[in-house]
Design a protein around this motif. Structure first.
Motif, PDB file in Angstrom:
ATOM      1  N   LYS A   1       0.811  -1.261   0.085  1.00 51.69           N
ATOM      2  CA  LYS A   1       0.047   0.010   0.028  1.00 51.69           C
ATOM      3  C   LYS A   1       1.019   1.256   0.062  1.00 51.69           C
TER       4      LYS A   1
ATOM      5  N   TYR B   1      -3.352   5.899   1.197  1.00 47.08           N
ATOM      6  CA  TYR B   1      -3.662   6.415   2.584  1.00 47.08           C
ATOM      7  C   TYR B   1      -4.204   7.711   2.604  1.00 47.08           C
TER       8      TYR B   1
ATOM      9  N   ASP C   1      -8.021   7.326   1.627  1.00 46.19           N
ATOM     10  CA  ASP C   1      -8.696   6.720   2.381  1.00 46.19           C
ATOM     11  C   ASP C   1      -8.987   7.695   3.558  1.00 46.19           C
TER      12      ASP C   1
ATOM     13  N   LEU D   1     -10.652   2.296   8.342  1.00 43.38           N
ATOM     14  CA  LEU D   1     -10.724   3.527   7.864  1.00 43.38           C
ATOM     15  C   LEU D   1     -10.991   4.849   8.650  1.00 43.38           C
TER      16      LEU D   1
ATOM     17  N   LYS E   1      -9.056   8.230   9.416  1.00 47.26           N
ATOM     18  CA  LYS E   1      -9.670   9.560   9.548  1.00 47.26           C
ATOM     19  C   LYS E   1      -9.663  10.058  10.910  1.00 47.26           C
TER      20      LYS E   1
END
Length: 91
Positions: free
Chosen positions: A9, A14, A17, A75, A79
Motif C-alpha cells: 500500500k 492512505y 482513505d 478507515l 480519519k
C-alpha cells in the motif's frame, strides 16, 4: 484467502482513505512522478493538494503503524487519528 501485505500500500492510498486526495489526483501525481522522478509526497505538496506536515504525519504515524501491525487500519481510525492531529497542530 489472500494475506495482507502492508508494504504494497502506497502513500496515495492512505491519502485517498483519509479523504485528502482523489483517485484522479493520485493518478496525476503518479504521472508527474514517472516524468520527473520526484517523490510522490513532494509532488502533492508542490501542487498544493496536501501540506508537507500532513505528508510527514502519514509517513511517520499511519504508514509505519500499519506496517508494524501487519494489517490494515480501519478507515475510521485513519480519519480519526488525522482529525485529532489536525485539530491539535492546526495544519
Amino acid at each position: 484467502m489472500l494475506t495482507y501485505n502492508p508494504t504494497l500500500k502506497r502513500l496515495g492510498g492512505y491519502l485517498i482513505d483519509a479523504g485528502l486526495l482523489t483517485e484522479a489526483q493520485v493518478d496525476v501525481a503518479l504521472c508527474d512522478q514517472q516524468a520527473t522522478g520526484m517523490r510522490f509526497g513532494d509532488i502533492v505538496v508542490e501542487r498544493g493538494w496536501v501540506k508537507r506536515q500532513t505528508i510527514e504525519y502519514f509517513a511517520d504515524k499511519i504508514v509505519d503503524l500499519e506496517r508494524e501491525i501487519g494489517e490494515p487500519l480501519h478507515l475510521g481510525l485513519i480519519k480519526a487519528s488525522f482529525s485529532f492531529y489536525h485539530r491539535n497542530i492546526n495544519l
